[in-house]
Design an enzyme around this catalytic site. Structure first.
Site, short mmCIF file in Angstrom:
data_model
loop_
_atom_site.label_atom_id
_atom_site.label_comp_id
_atom_site.label_asym_id
_atom_site.label_seq_id
_atom_site.Cartn_x
_atom_site.Cartn_y
_atom_site.Cartn_z
N LEU A 1 16.28 -53.26 34.59
CA LEU A 1 17.62 -53.76 34.26
C LEU A 1 17.55 -54.86 33.20
O LEU A 1 16.48 -55.44 32.99
CB LEU A 1 18.25 -54.30 35.55
CG LEU A 1 18.37 -53.22 36.65
CD1 LEU A 1 18.40 -53.84 38.02
CD2 LEU A 1 19.60 -52.36 36.40
N PRO A 2 18.69 -55.17 32.54
CA PRO A 2 18.62 -56.13 31.43
C PRO A 2 18.13 -57.53 31.82
O PRO A 2 17.21 -58.05 31.20
CB PRO A 2 20.06 -56.18 30.91
CG PRO A 2 20.69 -54.89 31.36
CD PRO A 2 20.01 -54.55 32.66
N THR B 1 12.56 -57.85 32.78
CA THR B 1 12.03 -59.20 32.51
C THR B 1 13.09 -60.20 32.97
O THR B 1 14.19 -60.24 32.40
CB THR B 1 11.77 -59.40 31.00
OG1 THR B 1 10.90 -58.37 30.55
CG2 THR B 1 11.11 -60.75 30.74
N LYS C 1 4.54 -62.33 31.45
CA LYS C 1 5.40 -61.67 30.46
C LYS C 1 6.14 -62.73 29.60
O LYS C 1 6.22 -62.61 28.37
CB LYS C 1 6.40 -60.79 31.20
CG LYS C 1 7.53 -60.24 30.38
CD LYS C 1 7.07 -59.19 29.40
CE LYS C 1 8.20 -58.74 28.49
NZ LYS C 1 7.74 -57.94 27.38
N LYS D 1 16.94 -63.98 25.28
CA LYS D 1 16.94 -64.09 26.75
C LYS D 1 15.56 -64.52 27.27
O LYS D 1 15.44 -65.44 28.07
CB LYS D 1 17.32 -62.74 27.37
CG LYS D 1 17.21 -62.71 28.88
CD LYS D 1 17.01 -61.30 29.42
CE LYS D 1 15.72 -60.69 28.99
NZ LYS D 1 15.25 -59.55 29.75
P1 NAD Z 1 18.91 -51.54 28.34
O1 NAD Z 1 20.07 -52.45 28.23
O2 NAD Z 1 18.72 -50.45 27.31
O3 NAD Z 1 18.96 -50.77 29.78
C1 NAD Z 1 19.38 -51.35 30.97
C2 NAD Z 1 20.10 -50.31 31.81
O4 NAD Z 1 20.49 -50.92 33.05
C3 NAD Z 1 21.38 -49.77 31.16
O5 NAD Z 1 21.38 -48.35 31.16
C4 NAD Z 1 22.50 -50.32 32.06
O6 NAD Z 1 23.64 -49.47 32.12
C5 NAD Z 1 21.79 -50.44 33.40
N1 NAD Z 1 22.44 -51.36 34.32
C6 NAD Z 1 22.93 -52.61 34.08
N2 NAD Z 1 23.47 -53.12 35.19
C7 NAD Z 1 23.32 -52.20 36.17
C8 NAD Z 1 23.69 -52.14 37.54
N3 NAD Z 1 24.34 -53.16 38.13
N4 NAD Z 1 23.40 -51.02 38.25
C9 NAD Z 1 22.76 -49.97 37.66
N5 NAD Z 1 22.39 -49.97 36.35
C10 NAD Z 1 22.67 -51.06 35.62
O7 NAD Z 1 17.62 -52.45 28.43
P2 NAD Z 1 16.09 -52.04 28.13
O8 NAD Z 1 15.79 -52.17 26.69
O9 NAD Z 1 15.81 -50.75 28.84
O10 NAD Z 1 15.31 -53.25 28.86
C11 NAD Z 1 15.23 -53.36 30.26
C12 NAD Z 1 14.35 -54.57 30.60
O11 NAD Z 1 13.05 -54.38 30.04
C13 NAD Z 1 14.88 -55.90 30.04
O12 NAD Z 1 14.68 -56.90 30.99
C14 NAD Z 1 14.01 -56.13 28.80
O13 NAD Z 1 13.85 -57.51 28.50
C15 NAD Z 1 12.70 -55.50 29.23
N6 NAD Z 1 11.87 -55.00 28.11
C16 NAD Z 1 12.42 -54.31 27.07
C17 NAD Z 1 11.62 -53.87 26.04
C18 NAD Z 1 12.19 -53.11 24.85
O14 NAD Z 1 11.48 -52.93 23.87
N7 NAD Z 1 13.43 -52.64 24.92
C19 NAD Z 1 10.24 -54.11 26.07
C20 NAD Z 1 9.68 -54.79 27.16
C21 NAD Z 1 10.52 -55.24 28.17
#
Ligand code: NAD
Length: 329
Positions: free
Chosen positions: A96-97, A127, A202, A277
């Site tokens: 999740l975000p 994260t 992380k 963030k």
């Molecule tokens: P994203 O925003 O693309 O995906 C998050 C998903 O969670 C979305 O589909 C959203 O609809 C869903 N969501 C939000 N609230 C929800 C709820 N209450 N119930 C169910 N689903 C819900 O984010 P992402 O890029 O996939 O990143 C996710 C995590 O991984 C973050 O914490 C980010 O910091 C970390 N991260 C991302 C990357 C990257 O390159 N994108 C790399 C390493 C770590």
């Protein structure tokens, strides 16, 4: 057969030694039972796909139902809420975000903990603030479940190819059970210590990454202003002591490298908002532990300013473009 029995006996003895219930042992050994996945965004979607590819039935949920379409087409079952997923699966991964989303998904009115089965293994790969991971672990424990934090590094490319690095915090005796699932999505699965330490690792990595990226961007910009060709300057840095990941693998200057976000108008990659963030998380933890992080603080301010000036959705290497635009003002 004898080997399998011996392995099972050792496992049960190990679990007994650590005071675990029979429920935990049946979950640990039931290797291809369904795995819950909540949060099918940029990272979660390819991660869930790799679970499916490795033969694990997936039960998914996302507040944005469209996000589940692709894995539903690949055979995953899609349910309306985290609670419903917890009712069906005793191993659940969340991606999740940020912290408030994780709190909602675990402890909200339709959250995992409303229906969690005793002995369930809950792995959060988002994260978030390490203190939130600790709170979630305590809340899960009250319901007889185990919570581990396992944030990732590697980005969308590594998520697609199953080559993520997982930094895992939580009960050491549960690490192997977590690892069984995480190896379908990653190549480096590192145990860091008690719950929250995966997040700590992380956050530290991303603070250094942000500082390195800003440093690379301002250095490259200065060199260009001094009349150097950017490709040549990058080549010199990369054979000198200024070399870092942002200079040799993810260079922020358009035209220096191919296949990186700077070559594609900073589309894709790791968003500036997510970096802001993570730097905010580093600030909180530094404040709580009275740790001086002057460059981390400055990096946080820079990424926050970028978010306010239209860079929020761009890759974090767009700090190069941000500095270029600043100088013209
Ligand atoms: P994203 O925003 O693309 O995906 C998050 C998903 O969670 C979305 O589909 C959203 O609809 C869903 N969501 C939000 N609230 C929800 C709820 N209450 N119930 C169910 N689903 C819900 O984010 P992402 O890029 O996939 O990143 C996710 C995590 O991984 C973050 O914490 C980010 O910091 C970390 N991260 C991302 C990357 C990257 O390159 N994108 C790399 C390493 C770590």
């Amino acid at each position: 057969m004898a080997g399998v029995l011996r392995g099972t006996k050792n496992l049960l003895q190990g679990l007994h030694k650590h005071g675990h219930s029979a429920l935990v042992s049946s979950r640990t050994m039931a290797s291809k039972t369904p795995v819950g996945f909540i949060g099918l965004g940029n990272m979660g979607r390819p991660m869930a796909k790799n679970l499916l590819k490795n033969g694990y039935p997936v039960i998914a949920s996302d507040v944005f139902p469209e996000a589940c379409k692709e894995i539903q087409d690949l055979g995953a079952q899609v349910l309306d809420s985290p609670a419903e997923v917890a009712d069906k699966a005793d191993r659940i991964i969340t991606m999740l975000p940020s912290s408030p989303h994780v709190i909602e998904v675990y402890t909200g009115s339709n959250g995992i903990l409303k229906k969690v089965k005793k002995g369930s293994l809950l792995i959060d790969s988002s994260t978030i603030d390490p203190s939130v991971s600790k709170d979630m672990a305590a809340a899960a424990e009250k319901m007889g479940a185990v919570f581990m934090d396992a944030p990732v590094s590697g980005g969308v490319g590594a998520a697609n190819s199953g080559k993520l690095t997982f930094m895992v915090g939580g009960m050491e005796e549960e690490f192997n059970a977590a690892k069984e699932l995480l190896t379908t999505m990653g190549t480096n699965i590192i145990y860091c210590g008690e719950v929250g330490t995966g997040q700590a690792a992380k956050i530290c990595n991303n603070m250094l990454l942000a500082i390195g990226m800003i440093g690379t961007a301002e250095t490259m910009n200065l060199g260009i202003r001094l009349g150097l060709d950017p490709k040549l300057l990058a080549q010199i840095l990369n054979m000198s002591s200024g070399r870092c990941w942002s200079s040799d693998t993810y260079n922020p200057v358009p035209g220096v490298m191919e296949g990186v976000p700077s070559a594609n108008n900073y589309q894709g990659g790791f968003g500036t908002t997510l970096m802001a963030k993570d730097l905010g998380l580093a600030q909180n933890t530094a404040t709580n532990t009275k740790t001086p992080v002057p460059l981390g603080s400055l990096a946080h301010q820079i990424y926050r300013m970028m978010c306010a000036r239209g860079y929020a959705q761009k890759d974090f290497s767009s700090v190069f473009q941000f500095l270029r635009e600043e100088e013209n003002q």
